[in-house]
Enzyme design. Structure first.
Site, short mmCIF file in Angstrom:
data_model
loop_
_atom_site.label_atom_id
_atom_site.label_comp_id
_atom_site.label_asym_id
_atom_site.label_seq_id
_atom_site.Cartn_x
_atom_site.Cartn_y
_atom_site.Cartn_z
N GLU A 135 -8.56 1.76 -4.57
CA GLU A 135 -9.63 1.41 -3.61
C GLU A 135 -10.40 2.65 -3.18
O GLU A 135 -9.80 3.65 -2.75
CB GLU A 135 -9.04 0.69 -2.37
CG GLU A 135 -10.12 0.34 -1.35
CD GLU A 135 -9.71 -0.68 -0.30
OE1 GLU A 135 -8.59 -1.23 -0.39
OE2 GLU A 135 -10.53 -0.91 0.61
N GLU A 177 0.83 -1.21 0.00
CA GLU A 177 0.00 0.00 0.00
C GLU A 177 0.87 1.27 0.00
O GLU A 177 1.94 1.28 0.62
CB GLU A 177 -0.90 0.02 1.25
CG GLU A 177 -1.90 -1.13 1.28
CD GLU A 177 -2.82 -1.09 2.51
OE1 GLU A 177 -2.76 -0.11 3.29
OE2 GLU A 177 -3.58 -2.05 2.69
O1 KIV Z 1 -6.34 -7.06 1.76
C1 KIV Z 1 -7.15 -7.01 0.83
O2 KIV Z 1 -8.08 -7.81 0.73
C2 KIV Z 1 -6.98 -5.96 -0.15
C3 KIV Z 1 -8.06 -5.78 -1.16
C4 KIV Z 1 -9.14 -4.99 -0.55
C5 KIV Z 1 -7.57 -5.16 -2.41
O3 KIV Z 1 -6.03 -5.26 -0.10
#
Ligand code: KIV
Length: 296
Positions: free
Chosen positions: A195, A128
């Site tokens: 997201e 991220e």
């Molecule tokens: O951890 C997860 O499931 C994610 C998705 C929401 C993309 O990062």
């Protein structure tokens, strides 16, 4: 002369790679991704033809029962990654780097990314963050590990974002997200998760970069879509985000099955004769003879 045709075809699909991702975008074909955390789910998804499986750090919330994604560790992620890798042979497998596994140093980021491939059976990792993660992305990609980036709502930063909130809703925030996407593409990411961002912004970003965008709560203009499987199946009943389409209600189905089982056991409907293991009469007679002697 008759020839017997021997089928050499196997039911297994061709392995999806990061190259397939890019080719799909070039051909205008949509990419499908779902999360999985265990062997049977991964196997079912792979069989259904999913392009990619993300062993998401959402594991923390939907499987391990934490309030956020922050507590899950590398070792826990690897444990589930291995199960998924045993179940899915064709989908591209992406391991989600958990909180604090890549933020403290580039070396640590590379080391943990490597563990996902070496010990977790993954093909790629996801992490991220925007421009602040560009160096880590560059270094991991430089080590030969494909990286999927993730911008917009980044759940590992909820304390900074003030909760699970949509991102990029102001002009300046939208501009920053577009810049981040371009920076991450330049750093070598093969794909970017967007997201909880406005649909028209996600579509605009998707058109501005050559790597595929995978949307979750980002509208139909992305190059692919991802959902948390427990949301899609209705397995996680604590809350369901607005952007989720629920395809089943497994929570209710499980509840019904468990209630029926309890009732069946309590009323002696289960196990029935057909569930019992038989023993030959002769063996039973002999057993009785043996034990009768012992009792005497
Ligand atoms: O951890 C997860 O499931 C994610 C998705 C929401 C993309 O990062």
């Amino acid at each position: 002369m008759s020839t017997t045709a021997i089928s050499t075809s196997t039911s297994q699909r061709k392995k999806v790679t990061t190259l397939s991702f890019r080719q799909k975008k070039e051909r205008g074909e949509l990419i499908t991704m779902l999360t999985a955390y265990d062997y049977p789910t991964a196997m079912a998804m792979d069989k259904a033809g999913i392009d990619a499986i993300l062993v998401g750090d959402s594991l923390a919330m939907v499987v391990l029962g934490y309030e956020t994604t922050l507590p899950v560790t590398m070792d826990e992620m690897l444990h589930h990654a291995r199960a998924v890798a045993r179940g899915a042979k064709s989908a591209l497998l992406v391991g989600d780097m958990p909180f604090m596994s890549y933020q403290t140093s580039i070396e640590k980021a590379m080391e943990n990314a490597g563990r996902f491939l070496q010990q977790g059976g993954m093909d790629a990792v996801k992490l991220e963050g925007g421009r602040e993660r560009a160096d880590a992305v560059r270094a991991i990609v430089g080590a030969g590990i494909p990286v999927m980036a993730h911008i917009g709502l980044t759940p590992q930063s909820i304390n900074q974002l003030g909760g699970f909130r949509a991102q990029g809703k102001t002009a300046s925030a939208a501009k920053r997200l577009l810049e981040d996407a371009k920076i991450l593409e330049d750093a070598g990411a093969f794909s970017i998760v967007l997201e909880a961002v406005p649909a028209r912004l996600a579509e605009f970003i998707s058109k501005q970069i050559s790597i595929p965008t995978i949307g979750i709560g980002a509208g139909a203009g992305c190059d692919g879509q991802v959902l948390v499987t427990h949301d899609l199946l209705g397995l996680f009943d604590r809350f369901t985000p607005k952007f989720v389409k629920q395809y089943a209600n497994f929570h209710d189905m499980m509840n019904k099955a468990f209630t029926e089982y309890i009732d069946d056991v309590e009323t002696k409907k289960f196990p029935a004769v057909e569930h019992a293991i038989e023993m030959m009469d002769g063996e039973w007679d002999e057993f009785q003879r043996l034990t009768a002697t012992e009792v005497e």
